[in-house]
Write a protein that holds these residues in place. Structure first.
Motif, PDB file in Angstrom:
ATOM      1  N   VAL A  93       0.803  -1.220   0.000  1.00 60.80           N
ATOM      2  CA  VAL A  93       0.000   0.000   0.000  1.00 60.80           C
ATOM      3  C   VAL A  93       0.835   1.270   0.000  1.00 60.80           C
ATOM      4  CG1 VAL A  93      -2.012  -1.063   1.070  1.00 60.80           C
ATOM      5  CG2 VAL A  93      -0.233  -0.073   2.497  1.00 60.80           C
ATOM      6  N   CYS A  94       2.139   1.161   0.196  1.00 64.35           N
ATOM      7  CA  CYS A  94       2.970   2.364   0.146  1.00 64.35           C
ATOM      8  C   CYS A  94       4.099   2.154  -0.856  1.00 64.35           C
ATOM      9  CB  CYS A  94       3.503   2.749   1.523  1.00 64.35           C
ATOM     10  SG  CYS A  94       4.515   1.518   2.297  1.00 64.35           S
ATOM     11  N   ILE A  95       4.613   3.271  -1.339  1.00 66.52           N
ATOM     12  CA  ILE A  95       5.645   3.262  -2.379  1.00 66.52           C
ATOM     13  C   ILE A  95       6.993   3.587  -1.752  1.00 66.52           C
ATOM     14  CG2 ILE A  95       6.410   4.380  -4.514  1.00 66.52           C
ATOM     15  CD1 ILE A  95       3.930   2.877  -5.049  1.00 66.52           C
ATOM     16  N   TYR A  96       7.988   2.823  -2.108  1.00 64.66           N
ATOM     17  CA  TYR A  96       9.367   3.048  -1.663  1.00 64.66           C
ATOM     18  C   TYR A  96      10.171   3.569  -2.854  1.00 64.66           C
ATOM     19  CZ  TYR A  96       7.928   0.378   2.375  1.00 64.66           C
ATOM     20  OH  TYR A  96       7.259  -0.046   3.496  1.00 64.66           O
ATOM     21  N   PRO A  97      11.325   4.179  -2.610  1.00 61.66           N
ATOM     22  CA  PRO A  97      12.110   4.726  -3.730  1.00 61.66           C
ATOM     23  C   PRO A  97      12.414   3.699  -4.826  1.00 61.66           C
ATOM     24  CG  PRO A  97      12.978   5.541  -1.673  1.00 61.66           C
ATOM     25  CD  PRO A  97      11.921   4.518  -1.322  1.00 61.66           C
ATOM     26  N   LYS A  98      12.706   2.474  -4.428  1.00 65.61           N
ATOM     27  CA  LYS A  98      12.992   1.429  -5.414  1.00 65.61           C
ATOM     28  C   LYS A  98      11.773   1.185  -6.311  1.00 65.61           C
ATOM     29  CE  LYS A  98      14.118  -3.476  -5.656  1.00 65.61           C
ATOM     30  NZ  LYS A  98      14.352  -4.695  -4.885  1.00 65.61           N
ATOM     31  N   ASP A  99      10.581   1.165  -5.699  1.00 67.74           N
ATOM     32  CA  ASP A  99       9.354   0.974  -6.466  1.00 67.74           C
ATOM     33  C   ASP A  99       9.123   2.138  -7.418  1.00 67.74           C
ATOM     34  OD1 ASP A  99       8.800  -1.357  -4.940  1.00 67.74           O
ATOM     35  OD2 ASP A  99       7.836  -0.130  -3.399  1.00 67.74           O
ATOM     36  N   ALA A 100       9.286   3.362  -6.907  1.00 62.81           N
ATOM     37  CA  ALA A 100       9.085   4.555  -7.738  1.00 62.81           C
ATOM     38  C   ALA A 100      10.031   4.531  -8.936  1.00 62.81           C
ATOM     39  CB  ALA A 100       9.299   5.816  -6.911  1.00 62.81           C
ATOM     40  N   ALA A 101      11.269   4.121  -8.706  1.00 62.13           N
ATOM     41  CA  ALA A 101      12.246   4.058  -9.792  1.00 62.13           C
ATOM     42  C   ALA A 101      11.855   3.006 -10.827  1.00 62.13           C
ATOM     43  CB  ALA A 101      13.632   3.765  -9.225  1.00 62.13           C
ATOM     44  N   GLN A 102      11.436   1.837 -10.363  1.00 61.90           N
ATOM     45  CA  GLN A 102      11.056   0.773 -11.298  1.00 61.90           C
ATOM     46  C   GLN A 102       9.799   1.140 -12.082  1.00 61.90           C
ATOM     47  OE1 GLN A 102      10.804  -2.646  -8.720  1.00 61.90           O
ATOM     48  NE2 GLN A 102      12.926  -3.228  -9.124  1.00 61.90           N
ATOM     49  N   LEU A 103       8.832   1.741 -11.422  1.00 64.24           N
ATOM     50  CA  LEU A 103       7.579   2.095 -12.086  1.00 64.24           C
ATOM     51  C   LEU A 103       7.768   3.190 -13.129  1.00 64.24           C
ATOM     52  CD1 LEU A 103       5.259   2.065  -8.968  1.00 64.24           C
ATOM     53  CD2 LEU A 103       5.118   0.498 -10.922  1.00 64.24           C
ATOM     54  N   THR A 104       8.701   4.099 -12.884  1.00 54.78           N
ATOM     55  CA  THR A 104       8.914   5.208 -13.821  1.00 54.78           C
ATOM     56  C   THR A 104      10.088   4.966 -14.764  1.00 54.78           C
ATOM     57  OG1 THR A 104      10.265   6.368 -12.182  1.00 54.78           O
ATOM     58  CG2 THR A 104       7.911   6.908 -12.254  1.00 54.78           C
ATOM     59  N   GLY A 105      10.806   3.864 -14.578  1.00 53.17           N
ATOM     60  CA  GLY A 105      11.927   3.565 -15.456  1.00 53.17           C
ATOM     61  C   GLY A 105      13.122   4.452 -15.224  1.00 53.17           C
ATOM     62  N   THR A 106      13.319   4.867 -13.970  1.00 56.61           N
ATOM     63  CA  THR A 106      14.438   5.744 -13.636  1.00 56.61           C
ATOM     64  C   THR A 106      15.334   5.067 -12.608  1.00 56.61           C
ATOM     65  OG1 THR A 106      13.117   6.822 -11.919  1.00 56.61           O
ATOM     66  CG2 THR A 106      13.095   7.832 -14.106  1.00 56.61           C
ATOM     67  N   GLN A 107      16.325   5.801 -12.129  1.00 55.17           N
ATOM     68  CA  GLN A 107      17.246   5.248 -11.148  1.00 55.17           C
ATOM     69  C   GLN A 107      16.749   5.508  -9.732  1.00 55.17           C
ATOM     70  OE1 GLN A 107      21.271   6.319 -11.835  1.00 55.17           O
ATOM     71  NE2 GLN A 107      21.278   5.488 -13.908  1.00 55.17           N
ATOM     72  N   TYR A 108      17.369   4.823  -8.773  1.00 50.28           N
ATOM     73  CA  TYR A 108      16.967   4.893  -7.371  1.00 50.28           C
ATOM     74  C   TYR A 108      16.946   6.330  -6.852  1.00 50.28           C
ATOM     75  CZ  TYR A 108      16.968   3.942  -2.357  1.00 50.28           C
ATOM     76  OH  TYR A 108      16.654   3.927  -1.026  1.00 50.28           O
ATOM     77  N   GLY A 109      17.970   7.093  -7.133  1.00 53.86           N
ATOM     78  CA  GLY A 109      18.043   8.481  -6.663  1.00 53.86           C
ATOM     79  C   GLY A 109      16.902   9.329  -7.198  1.00 53.86           C
ATOM     80  N   THR A 110      16.520   9.089  -8.441  1.00 55.89           N
ATOM     81  CA  THR A 110      15.399   9.810  -9.030  1.00 55.89           C
ATOM     82  C   THR A 110      14.096   9.411  -8.353  1.00 55.89           C
ATOM     83  OG1 THR A 110      16.601   9.816 -11.126  1.00 55.89           O
ATOM     84  CG2 THR A 110      14.256  10.373 -11.211  1.00 55.89           C
ATOM     85  N   GLY A 111      13.967   8.136  -7.993  1.00 53.13           N
ATOM     86  CA  GLY A 111      12.791   7.673  -7.256  1.00 53.13           C
ATOM     87  C   GLY A 111      12.685   8.344  -5.892  1.00 53.13           C
TER      88      GLY A 111
END
Length: 73
Positions: free
Chosen positions: A4-22
């Motif tokens: 139910v919550c988003i972590y930086p790794k998830d944000a990066a994978q979902l948007t196709g970016t790197q961890y720092g961008t997430g």
């Protein structure tokens, strides 16, 4: 149990970016929602901010990992 919550790794994978961008994306979401720096960001909040369909994000986050392919004998 579904995530139910988003972590930086998830944000990066979902948007196709790197961890720092997430990490930066989640911080921008927290800032826009007036949340503390380390508050959780829900899937619904993430989808509202990014415009991604919530059903697709949930499916991507909660899908079972693919099983490794077996070599033919």
């Amino acid at each position: 149990m579904p995530q139910v919550c988003i972590y930086p790794k998830d944000a990066a994978q979902l948007t196709g970016t790197q961890y720092g961008t997430g990490k930066r994306l989640l911080q921008r979401i927290r800032t826009a929602l007036h949340k503390p720096a380390r508050a959780y960001v829900s899937v619904a909040e993430f989808c509202q901010f990014t415009g991604l369909p919530e059903a697709e994000v949930n499916a991507a986050l909660n899908s079972a990992p693919a099983l490794p392919r077996q070599r033919p004998a």
